[in-house]
Design a protein around this motif. Structure first.
Motif, PDB file in Angstrom:
ATOM      1  N   HIS A  46      55.799  30.806  -1.563  1.00 31.65           N
ATOM      2  CA  HIS A  46      57.102  30.365  -1.787  1.00 31.65           C
ATOM      3  C   HIS A  46      57.489  29.543  -0.420  1.00 31.65           C
ATOM      4  N   SER A  47      57.137  30.079   0.679  1.00 28.35           N
ATOM      5  CA  SER A  47      57.147  29.342   1.869  1.00 28.35           C
ATOM      6  C   SER A  47      56.880  27.934   1.848  1.00 28.35           C
ATOM      7  N   ILE A  48      55.827  27.587   1.278  1.00 30.91           N
ATOM      8  CA  ILE A  48      55.221  26.289   1.406  1.00 30.91           C
ATOM      9  C   ILE A  48      56.128  25.544   0.338  1.00 30.91           C
ATOM     10  N   ASN A  49      56.403  25.756  -0.610  1.00 32.54           N
ATOM     11  CA  ASN A  49      57.250  25.230  -1.543  1.00 32.54           C
ATOM     12  C   ASN A  49      58.571  24.933  -0.918  1.00 32.54           C
ATOM     13  N   ARG A  50      59.119  25.680  -0.356  1.00 31.44           N
ATOM     14  CA  ARG A  50      60.472  25.794   0.272  1.00 31.44           C
ATOM     15  C   ARG A  50      60.490  24.683   1.525  1.00 31.44           C
ATOM     16  N   LEU A  51      59.290  24.777   2.218  1.00 28.61           N
ATOM     17  CA  LEU A  51      59.146  23.882   3.200  1.00 28.61           C
ATOM     18  C   LEU A  51      59.113  22.461   2.846  1.00 28.61           C
ATOM     19  N   TYR A  52      58.163  21.933   1.572  1.00 24.19           N
ATOM     20  CA  TYR A  52      58.351  20.714   1.077  1.00 24.19           C
ATOM     21  C   TYR A  52      59.741  20.172   0.618  1.00 24.19           C
ATOM     22  N   GLU A 144      59.599  26.656  11.087  1.00 22.26           N
ATOM     23  CA  GLU A 144      60.390  26.902   9.525  1.00 22.26           C
ATOM     24  C   GLU A 144      59.313  27.683   8.736  1.00 22.26           C
ATOM     25  N   LEU A 145      58.195  27.314   8.667  1.00 22.52           N
ATOM     26  CA  LEU A 145      57.425  28.039   7.813  1.00 22.52           C
ATOM     27  C   LEU A 145      57.371  29.455   8.033  1.00 22.52           C
ATOM     28  N   GLU A 146      57.290  29.787   9.176  1.00 20.19           N
ATOM     29  CA  GLU A 146      57.334  31.443   9.613  1.00 20.19           C
ATOM     30  C   GLU A 146      58.783  31.831   9.364  1.00 20.19           C
ATOM     31  N   ARG A 147      59.824  31.094   9.391  1.00 21.56           N
ATOM     32  CA  ARG A 147      61.190  31.731   9.047  1.00 21.56           C
ATOM     33  C   ARG A 147      61.276  31.840   7.617  1.00 21.56           C
ATOM     34  N   TYR A 148      60.751  30.806   6.726  1.00 22.13           N
ATOM     35  CA  TYR A 148      60.713  30.815   5.447  1.00 22.13           C
ATOM     36  C   TYR A 148      60.009  32.381   4.754  1.00 22.13           C
ATOM     37  N   ASN A 150      59.352  35.091   6.343  1.00 16.59           N
ATOM     38  CA  ASN A 150      59.996  36.234   6.871  1.00 16.59           C
ATOM     39  C   ASN A 150      61.091  36.366   5.840  1.00 16.59           C
ATOM     40  N   ASP A 151      61.902  35.189   5.499  1.00 16.95           N
ATOM     41  CA  ASP A 151      62.859  35.284   4.692  1.00 16.95           C
ATOM     42  C   ASP A 151      62.558  35.988   3.217  1.00 16.95           C
ATOM     43  N   TYR A 152      61.498  35.517   2.935  1.00 19.78           N
ATOM     44  CA  TYR A 152      60.933  36.105   1.606  1.00 19.78           C
ATOM     45  C   TYR A 152      60.319  37.610   1.767  1.00 19.78           C
ATOM     46  N   LEU A 153      59.765  37.865   2.580  1.00 21.06           N
ATOM     47  CA  LEU A 153      59.293  39.337   3.042  1.00 21.06           C
ATOM     48  C   LEU A 153      60.525  40.232   3.062  1.00 21.06           C
ATOM     49  N   PHE A 154      61.532  39.886   3.691  1.00 22.47           N
ATOM     50  CA  PHE A 154      62.522  40.889   4.159  1.00 22.47           C
ATOM     51  C   PHE A 154      63.875  40.413   3.438  1.00 22.47           C
ATOM     52  N   ASN A 155      63.907  39.456   2.474  1.00 24.65           N
ATOM     53  CA  ASN A 155      65.008  39.282   1.514  1.00 24.65           C
ATOM     54  C   ASN A 155      66.393  38.725   2.513  1.00 24.65           C
ATOM     55  N   ILE A 156      65.603  37.624   3.337  1.00 23.72           N
ATOM     56  CA  ILE A 156      66.839  37.276   4.119  1.00 23.72           C
ATOM     57  C   ILE A 156      67.460  35.834   3.415  1.00 23.72           C
ATOM     58  N   ASN A 157      68.475  35.365   3.477  1.00 26.02           N
ATOM     59  CA  ASN A 157      68.983  34.340   2.752  1.00 26.02           C
ATOM     60  C   ASN A 157      69.493  33.265   3.976  1.00 26.02           C
ATOM     61  N   SER A 158      68.598  32.715   4.895  1.00 22.45           N
ATOM     62  CA  SER A 158      68.743  31.999   5.847  1.00 22.45           C
ATOM     63  C   SER A 158      69.069  30.579   5.410  1.00 22.45           C
ATOM     64  N   LYS A 159      69.678  29.434   6.008  1.00 23.99           N
ATOM     65  CA  LYS A 159      70.180  28.398   5.728  1.00 23.99           C
ATOM     66  C   LYS A 159      68.976  27.344   6.049  1.00 23.99           C
ATOM     67  N   ASN A 160      68.841  26.300   4.909  1.00 20.93           N
ATOM     68  CA  ASN A 160      68.152  25.143   5.132  1.00 20.93           C
ATOM     69  C   ASN A 160      68.455  24.209   5.947  1.00 20.93           C
ATOM     70  N   ASN A 161      67.656  23.512   6.505  1.00 20.40           N
ATOM     71  CA  ASN A 161      67.922  22.378   7.431  1.00 20.40           C
ATOM     72  C   ASN A 161      69.032  21.399   6.759  1.00 20.40           C
ATOM     73  N   THR A 162      69.748  20.738   7.626  1.00 24.63           N
ATOM     74  CA  THR A 162      70.831  19.915   7.313  1.00 24.63           C
ATOM     75  C   THR A 162      70.522  18.398   7.332  1.00 24.63           C
ATOM     76  N   GLY A 163      69.627  18.295   8.229  1.00 24.02           N
ATOM     77  CA  GLY A 163      69.373  16.739   8.477  1.00 24.02           C
ATOM     78  C   GLY A 163      68.432  16.314   7.343  1.00 24.02           C
ATOM     79  N   LYS A 164      68.458  14.881   7.091  1.00 21.33           N
ATOM     80  CA  LYS A 164      67.762  14.380   6.101  1.00 21.33           C
ATOM     81  C   LYS A 164      67.104  13.056   6.738  1.00 21.33           C
TER      82      LYS A 164
END
Length: 213
Positions: A46-52, A144-148, A150-164
């Motif tokens: 899940h984290s890798i998919n979100r990272l991409y 970023e991968l570590e944050r995603y 932990n988000d999945y493990l602990f059901n945290i809804n953190s924001k994605n990066n805003t820069g493109k």
């Protein structure tokens, strides 16, 4: 879905530098981390998919049409592997071997390997080409991968990066054709001329091999 963009100025320089690479992994950047805990496979996928998804630069491929290079962003691109290692030493040996392999711009520019180390540890190995990122970016990617994860493990809804990344590419192109850019060039030419220096700007790197420095 694919997006197509010109190379940025810095990417043009790196592309030309890569032509002179003979031995070693001059344009490659790699990093590895070992975590003293078992891996949750669903969480890491899940984290890798979100990272991409949130970092288009990781989906970038360099292509060329004759002597002209450009980059495409392939939204279907996803490249990672999960490999089992008997112990830490085996994983470290793998990372050392992979980091020495020359990374060309025609290769996949971003690779991530997830290591299952025995039953109590896991690791991450990242290998990318300098044309899409620098050493500081590698640490950002790992964080970023570590944050995603932990988000999945602990059901945290953190924001994605805003820069493109694509905003940077289009903004640079607009700036280089703007009046502001011309004024900036004039400013530095005048500034440096006081010290007997000449500032010459040239964004054509097609003949870099014949230039003298």
């Amino acid at each position: 879905m694919k997006e197509k963009y010109e190379l940025s100025n810095s990417q043009k320089q790196i592309q030309q530098m890569s032509n002179f690479e003979s031995e070693g992994n001059v344009c490659g950047i790699s990093a590895s981390v070992i975590y003293k805990k078992p891996i949750n496979v669903d969480a890491i996928k899940h984290s890798i998919n979100r990272l991409y998804k949130n970092n288009k630069i990781l989906m970038t491929k360099i292509e060329n049409n004759g002597d002209t290079f450009y980059q495409t962003i392939d939204h279907t691109y996803l490249n990672y592997a999960i490999i089992e290692f008997e112990n830490e030493n085996a994983f470290i040996a793998f990372c050392e071997k992979e980091s020495k392999i020359s990374k060309k711009i025609s290769d996949n520019l971003f690779n991530i390997t997830v290591a299952k180390i025995g039953n109590i540890e896991h690791g991450i190995f990242i290998n990318l080409h300098h044309i899409i990122a620098d050493a500081v970016s590698v640490q950002i990617i790992i964080n970023e991968l570590e944050r995603y994860y932990n988000d999945y493990l602990f059901n945290i809804n953190s924001k994605n990066n805003t820069g493109k990344y694509t905003n940077y590419l289009t903004d640079e192109k607009e700036y280089l054709s703007s009046i502001t850019f011309k004024k900036d060039i004039e400013y530095w030419q005048n500034k440096l001329s006081k010290y007997g220096c000449t500032y010459l700007y040239n964004n054509d790197y097609s003949n870099l091999s014949s230039k003298r420095f």
